[in-house]
Design an enzyme around this catalytic site. Structure first.
Site, PDB file in Angstrom:
ATOM      1  N   GLY A 277      -1.866   1.163  -1.032  1.00 32.55           N
ATOM      2  CA  GLY A 277      -1.369   2.102  -2.029  1.00 32.55           C
ATOM      3  C   GLY A 277      -0.942   3.462  -1.529  1.00 32.55           C
TER       4      GLY A 277
ATOM      5  NE  ARG B  65      10.632   0.663  -3.133  1.00 34.77           N
ATOM      6  CZ  ARG B  65      10.566   1.929  -3.457  1.00 34.77           C
ATOM      7  NH1 ARG B  65      11.505   2.765  -3.066  1.00 34.77           N
ATOM      8  NH2 ARG B  65       9.559   2.374  -4.176  1.00 34.77           N
TER       9      ARG B  65
ATOM     10  CB  CYS C 299      29.789  -8.076 -10.761  1.00 33.93           C
ATOM     11  SG  CYS C 299      31.091  -8.369  -9.587  1.00 33.93           S
TER      12      CYS C 299
HETATM   13  N1  LLP Z   1      -2.914  -4.992  -1.934  1.00 29.03           N
HETATM   14  C1  LLP Z   1      -2.510  -5.532  -3.091  1.00 29.03           C
HETATM   15  C2  LLP Z   1      -3.430  -6.393  -3.830  1.00 29.03           C
HETATM   16  C3  LLP Z   1      -1.229  -5.236  -3.594  1.00 29.03           C
HETATM   17  O1  LLP Z   1      -0.851  -5.763  -4.747  1.00 29.03           O
HETATM   18  C4  LLP Z   1      -0.357  -4.404  -2.861  1.00 29.03           C
HETATM   19  C5  LLP Z   1       0.993  -4.115  -3.337  1.00 29.03           C
HETATM   20  C6  LLP Z   1      -0.821  -3.889  -1.631  1.00 29.03           C
HETATM   21  C7  LLP Z   1      -2.111  -4.190  -1.208  1.00 29.03           C
HETATM   22  C8  LLP Z   1       0.019  -3.003  -0.769  1.00 29.03           C
HETATM   23  O2  LLP Z   1       0.293  -1.803  -1.393  1.00 29.03           O
HETATM   24  P1  LLP Z   1       1.075  -0.644  -0.615  1.00 29.03           P
HETATM   25  O3  LLP Z   1       0.176  -0.147   0.483  1.00 29.03           O
HETATM   26  O4  LLP Z   1       2.320  -1.228  -0.074  1.00 29.03           O
HETATM   27  O5  LLP Z   1       1.336   0.374  -1.647  1.00 29.03           O
HETATM   28  N2  LLP Z   1       7.887  -3.465  -4.740  1.00 29.03           N
HETATM   29  C9  LLP Z   1       7.226  -2.215  -5.050  1.00 29.03           C
HETATM   30  C10 LLP Z   1       5.803  -2.179  -4.560  1.00 29.03           C
HETATM   31  C11 LLP Z   1       4.962  -3.320  -5.084  1.00 29.03           C
HETATM   32  C12 LLP Z   1       3.542  -3.269  -4.573  1.00 29.03           C
HETATM   33  C13 LLP Z   1       2.807  -4.519  -4.906  1.00 29.03           C
HETATM   34  N3  LLP Z   1       1.476  -4.597  -4.405  1.00 29.03           N
HETATM   35  C14 LLP Z   1       8.051  -1.076  -4.477  1.00 29.03           C
HETATM   36  O6  LLP Z   1       9.097  -1.333  -3.873  1.00 29.03           O
HETATM   37  O7  LLP Z   1       7.702   0.092  -4.647  1.00 29.03           O
END
Ligand code: LLP
Length: 428
Positions: free
Chosen positions: A243, A317, A350
């Protein structure tokens, strides 16, 4: 460290000119830096070390952020574990040389086939998200004559204060076991013959810039761990998810890993459990960019459009979250004929939602190259073939070498898996 550095002959990643990458591999093209990936991983590990936690922590890179084999392999070489969410990601990690016993398996809807594959591989832990999943996993492990290592992913009902699509820790989210149900579900898990209770897991959302919500979630999790321990259920590890946010906008810096993690780590340093983290974006996001070429300049009455050869299918995104990515000219100097204007940077798809940036002040000519920054996470991983567009090439820079880590798809490959109905074809 900024990924793209301006030199007299244009933007570079490490010692390589982006113009040379475009000339050799074409555009659109994702470009990553080995040094930047390594640096992001080490920053995370050093933050743990500063609290004397590195020795009992596992950094499980969240594969979904970018699952290219070269990137997985690089993290495996650095000692990382992996956070996976599908059988496909399991196969990728193993193919990339990742250690099975450093894998945690997250996700709300694991199939029995996926559970079986992960048990056979011998993963570190399943992050279980519901009572039903726990029961199914117990059955699958039973059929294999083993015990499944399990954490419950608890939903602490904390507002992560991020985009609603990537916020996962509120009661209204589909993720995790409701906090109030977790204690009883642990008791049930501890009584099941083919479940080995190992830990607890929590992930409240993504692109978090303020550490306070994560620290609040950690407090709730730690209180539950203590309550479980008092009831005779001692956990071996605590997984606080991923996160941590990154910088997308030159004017909006993101906290350093050491600062973002400090409040959480201060709480954990006093404890005895092992730790797991699941960072995705923060390990790869700023280490990649999307290189694209301006195809057409289209002045309009209200807006000026720069149509580039990358599109929403390459980088979703902006279209999906209205996300901002800084966009830079690759060439050092704009030609005299290029006037600085506010451009809508759009792709050829498109759809009016097909944009990569709104209102960008740039001096452009057709044929110019642009770099869309901070595209290493959730860029290529979310790319599609919409409009029958082959997916981009991916290149890893290492010093002065360029490595093609995924070649551009060929158009014929896009329909290679399809077949037509039997029978007569119309005569031409
Ligand atoms: N752990 C779990 C259970 C998760 O669902 C996620 C991300 C992570 C770890 C990793 O989180 P990070 O460190 O990357 O924030 N497509 C979206 C982000 C979706 C995140 C989904 N889960 C974007 O482009 O912002």
């Amino acid at each position: 460290m900024s990924l793209a550095v301006m030199r007299p002959d244009g933007l570079h990643v490490e010692a390589v000119a982006l113009a040379d990458i475009a000339a050799r591999f074409g555009t659109p093209c994702y470009v990553y830096s080995r040094a930047a990936l390594t640096q992001a991983y080490t920053a995370y590990r050093d933050a743990l070390q500063a609290h004397d936690l590195a020795g009992r922590s596992l950094i499980c890179y969240a594969v979904k952020a970018n699952s290219n084999l070269a990137i997985l392999n690089l993290f495996a070489r650095l000692g990382a574990g992996f956070d996976i969410v599908s059988g496909g990601e399991l196969a990728r990690v193993l193919a990339a040389g990742g250690a099975a016993d450093k894998i945690v398996f997250s996700g709300v809807g694991k199939s029995r086939t996926e559970m079986r594959a992960a048990l056979e591989a011998g993963i570190h832990c399943f992050n279980v998200e519901s009572a039903s999943e726990l029961g199914q996993l117990n059955e699958v492990a039973g059929s294999l004559g083993c015990r499944a290592p399990v954490s419950l992913r608890v939903n602490p009902d904390v507002d992560a204060k991020t985009h609603p699509y990537i916020s996962t820790g509120l009661k209204t989210a589909k993720f995790g076991v409701a906090f109030g149900d977790a204690f009883d579900l642990y008791r049930r898990a501890a009584s099941l013959p083919h479940i080995a209770v190992k830990g607890i897991d929590c992930h409240i959302g993504s692109q978090l810039l303020d550490p306070a919500p994560a620290a609040e979630a950690a407090d709730k999790v730690l209180a539950l761990v203590d309550r479980l321990s008092a009831a005779g259920i001692a956990l071996e590890h605590i997984d606080l998810g991923g996160g941590m946010g990154i910088q997308y906008h030159a004017a909006e810096p993101a906290p350093a890993a050491s600062d973002y993690l400090a409040p959480m780590l201060a709480r954990l340093a006093k404890r005895r459990e092992n730790l797991v983290f699941e960072p995705g974006r923060s390990l790869v996001g700023n280490a990649g960019l999307l290189l694209t070429r301006v195809e057409v300049l289209k002045p309009g009455e209200e807006k000026h459009f720069a149509v580039v050869d990358a599109a929403m299918n390459d980088l979703m995104r902006p279209a999906l979250y209205d996300a901002w990515h800084d966009i830079l000219r690759v060439g050092a100097d704009a030609t005299a004929s290029a006037q600085t204007r506010s451009y809508e940077i759009v792709g050829p798809v498109c759809e009016s939602g097909d944009f990569l940036g709104h209102d960008r002040a740039l001096a452009l000519n057709e044929g110019d190259l642009l770099a869309i920054l901070s595209a290493g996470a959730y860029g290529m991983a979310m790319a599609s073939n919409y409009n029958s567009r082959p997916r981009a090439a991916e290149v890893m820079i290492d010093g002065n070498s360029m490595h093609l880590i995924r070649r551009r798809e060929a158009v014929a490959e896009l329909f290679a898996l399809e077949s037509m109905l039997p029978g007569e074809n119309p005569s031409p």
